[in-house]
Write a protein that holds these residues in place. Sequence first.
Motif, PDB file in Angstrom:
ATOM      1  N   ILE A 232       0.659  15.033   3.345  1.00 47.75           N
ATOM      2  CA  ILE A 232      -0.512  14.195   3.060  1.00 47.75           C
ATOM      3  C   ILE A 232      -0.607  13.831   1.582  1.00 47.75           C
ATOM      4  N   GLY A 233       0.146  14.503   0.719  1.00 44.40           N
ATOM      5  CA  GLY A 233      -0.012  14.127  -0.682  1.00 44.40           C
ATOM      6  C   GLY A 233       0.752  15.003  -1.644  1.00 44.40           C
ATOM      7  N   ILE A 234       0.483  14.742  -2.917  1.00 44.71           N
ATOM      8  CA  ILE A 234       1.164  15.418  -4.024  1.00 44.71           C
ATOM      9  C   ILE A 234       0.110  16.160  -4.835  1.00 44.71           C
ATOM     10  N   VAL A 256       1.282   9.296  -9.671  1.00 47.36           N
ATOM     11  CA  VAL A 256       1.201   7.961  -9.040  1.00 47.36           C
ATOM     12  C   VAL A 256       2.583   7.299  -9.055  1.00 47.36           C
ATOM     13  N   ARG A 257       3.334   7.529 -10.123  1.00 48.06           N
ATOM     14  CA  ARG A 257       4.681   6.955 -10.161  1.00 48.06           C
ATOM     15  C   ARG A 257       5.530   7.522  -9.016  1.00 48.06           C
ATOM     16  N   LEU A 258       5.356   8.804  -8.714  1.00 52.20           N
ATOM     17  CA  LEU A 258       6.086   9.397  -7.576  1.00 52.20           C
ATOM     18  C   LEU A 258       5.624   8.750  -6.268  1.00 52.20           C
ATOM     19  N   LEU A 259       4.310   8.511  -6.131  1.00 50.51           N
ATOM     20  CA  LEU A 259       3.811   7.859  -4.900  1.00 50.51           C
ATOM     21  C   LEU A 259       4.471   6.494  -4.719  1.00 50.51           C
ATOM     22  N   ALA A 260       4.645   5.790  -5.836  1.00 49.52           N
ATOM     23  CA  ALA A 260       5.271   4.454  -5.756  1.00 49.52           C
ATOM     24  C   ALA A 260       6.738   4.576  -5.341  1.00 49.52           C
ATOM     25  N   GLU A 261       7.404   5.588  -5.899  1.00 46.54           N
ATOM     26  CA  GLU A 261       8.817   5.803  -5.512  1.00 46.54           C
ATOM     27  C   GLU A 261       8.919   6.142  -4.027  1.00 46.54           C
ATOM     28  N   HIS A 266      10.576   5.192   1.294  1.00 51.16           N
ATOM     29  CA  HIS A 266      10.306   5.541   2.699  1.00 51.16           C
ATOM     30  C   HIS A 266       9.365   4.564   3.391  1.00 51.16           C
ATOM     31  N   GLY A 267       8.793   3.674   2.620  1.00 55.98           N
ATOM     32  CA  GLY A 267       7.874   2.701   3.229  1.00 55.98           C
ATOM     33  C   GLY A 267       6.535   3.296   3.635  1.00 55.98           C
ATOM     34  N   ILE A 268       6.178   4.455   3.027  1.00 59.60           N
ATOM     35  CA  ILE A 268       4.851   5.022   3.344  1.00 59.60           C
ATOM     36  C   ILE A 268       4.066   5.276   2.056  1.00 59.60           C
ATOM     37  N   LEU A 312      -0.382   0.023  -5.228  1.00 59.60           N
ATOM     38  CA  LEU A 312      -0.580   1.056  -4.199  1.00 59.60           C
ATOM     39  C   LEU A 312      -2.063   1.097  -3.845  1.00 59.60           C
ATOM     40  N   ARG A 313      -2.366   1.466  -2.597  1.00 54.85           N
ATOM     41  CA  ARG A 313      -3.768   1.746  -2.267  1.00 54.85           C
ATOM     42  C   ARG A 313      -4.163   3.001  -3.042  1.00 54.85           C
ATOM     43  N   THR A 314      -5.392   3.044  -3.562  1.00 53.70           N
ATOM     44  CA  THR A 314      -5.803   4.231  -4.330  1.00 53.70           C
ATOM     45  C   THR A 314      -5.922   5.423  -3.377  1.00 53.70           C
TER      46      THR A 314
END
Length: 463
Positions: A232-234, A256-261, A266-268, A312-314
């Motif tokens: 569900i998250g980092i 957030v940079r990891l979320l973008a990667e 993975h497209g999620i 990205l969505r917040t």
Amino acid sequence: MSRSAHPAGPRHADVLPEGHYTAPPTDLNVLDEKVWARTVGRNDDGVVTVGGIEVTRLAEEFGTPAYFLDEADFRARCRAWADAFGKDADVFYAGKAFLSRAVVRWLKEEGLNLDVCSGGELTTALDAGMPADRIAFHGNNKSQEEIDRAVAAGVGRIVVDSFQEIVRVAHTAQRLGTRQRVQIRVTVGVEAHTHEFIATAHEDQKFGIPLAGGQAAEAVRRALRLDGIELIGIHSHIGSQIFDTSGFEVAAHRVVRLLAEIRDEHGIELPEIDLGGGLGIAYTSDDDPREPHDIAKALNEIVTRECEAARLRTPRISVEPGRAIVGPTAFTLYEVGTIKPLEGLRTYVSVDGGMSDNIRTALYDAEYSVALVSRTSTAGPMLARVVGKHCESGDIVVKDAFLPADLAPGDLIAVPATGAYCRSMASNYNHALRPPVVAVKDGEARVIVRRETEEDLLRLDVG
Ligand code: LLP
């Protein structure tokens, strides 16, 4: 942590030694509200009260040393954090700061969630009725037994801390026929401005999986492949007793940079990030902590800005304050014992507790304040070191502080801001009996953790 030099006080005027103190306050009877719990004050007789009860009465009824916790203040701080972050975020109180069944009930009533980091904390939380889905389970070396219990209880999230644990949690959930929500704890490579033992975002340490070298991205890959877990998250926790928000900002930026990667690979878009705890509190008048709404505003802004930039969505944000909620709500009450003036140095004031009820001064070189609370005094200031009754010279509670020069055995003194990491790190060194925690509210005092007894000591000693 060092302070500016001091103008001389009336006592030891020309011989004040080097130390971590500022000038003596002009009136030692005044309690600086920055470091004392909200309902603390002095009554007309000069006796300090908390929740409307005189410390002299508390000492008579509950003995010393003892921790007195201002329940109204605790609840107000919970509400301040919950209000500051609002309904689009989650506040998890970090139970390691101080946990008891009463605390769990207060958290539940005030709408907070709870972060636990051991089987013992999990048991306390569940026993006191915290719904499992409001519990986050942490730790860098959770045992299989702890993982079993957390998954079986249905905790809201497990914060996984290593590659092995990702697999272990996934297999456990599969075996128990469920799917466990997890966050991956990462180290973002920030040097937090705090004591090295409580800084946790640099890479060379035991917590988390480094972002550096693509290790965190690899952990995400593995987690996404396993059926037993839902990622569900980092999670990032940069350290503790931090005043400066720049470390949190860098951490938010890197998470957030990891979320973008992850989105690109993975497209999620992972729905949550947790920025940990760590907000500092005032231990002395020189500390200026930030308010929860300030922190919330800063963190929300940075996450929103970074997410917009990365398209990205917040994500939903969570935070885990421990010290900032419970730290300021309690003080430790001691009775003064022997007093030794050392000419040209300072006066050693011994109390009936010490490093067994507050290890922070010895362990982190922490600074505390202290006040005479059973009466007022018109005597001049004396440079004092408050020490305990344990068998070592490092047994210091307050390194350098000014107390009235007419301090005498039998006086009561109190050390404020001892709600966090004092009772929870208390020990039985020298077979000391760990002090009680007494909650005080609206003229009523009740023991929430009782004083240890010699029978308790002997009960464990089964040889
Ligand atoms: N979240 C995680 C993952 C943590 O490891 C900690 C603290 C917290 C939240 C809460 O941090 P706080 O808001 O209380 O600063 N014994 C040390 C502090 C150790 C903190 C350990 N982790 C002390 O007395 O200063």
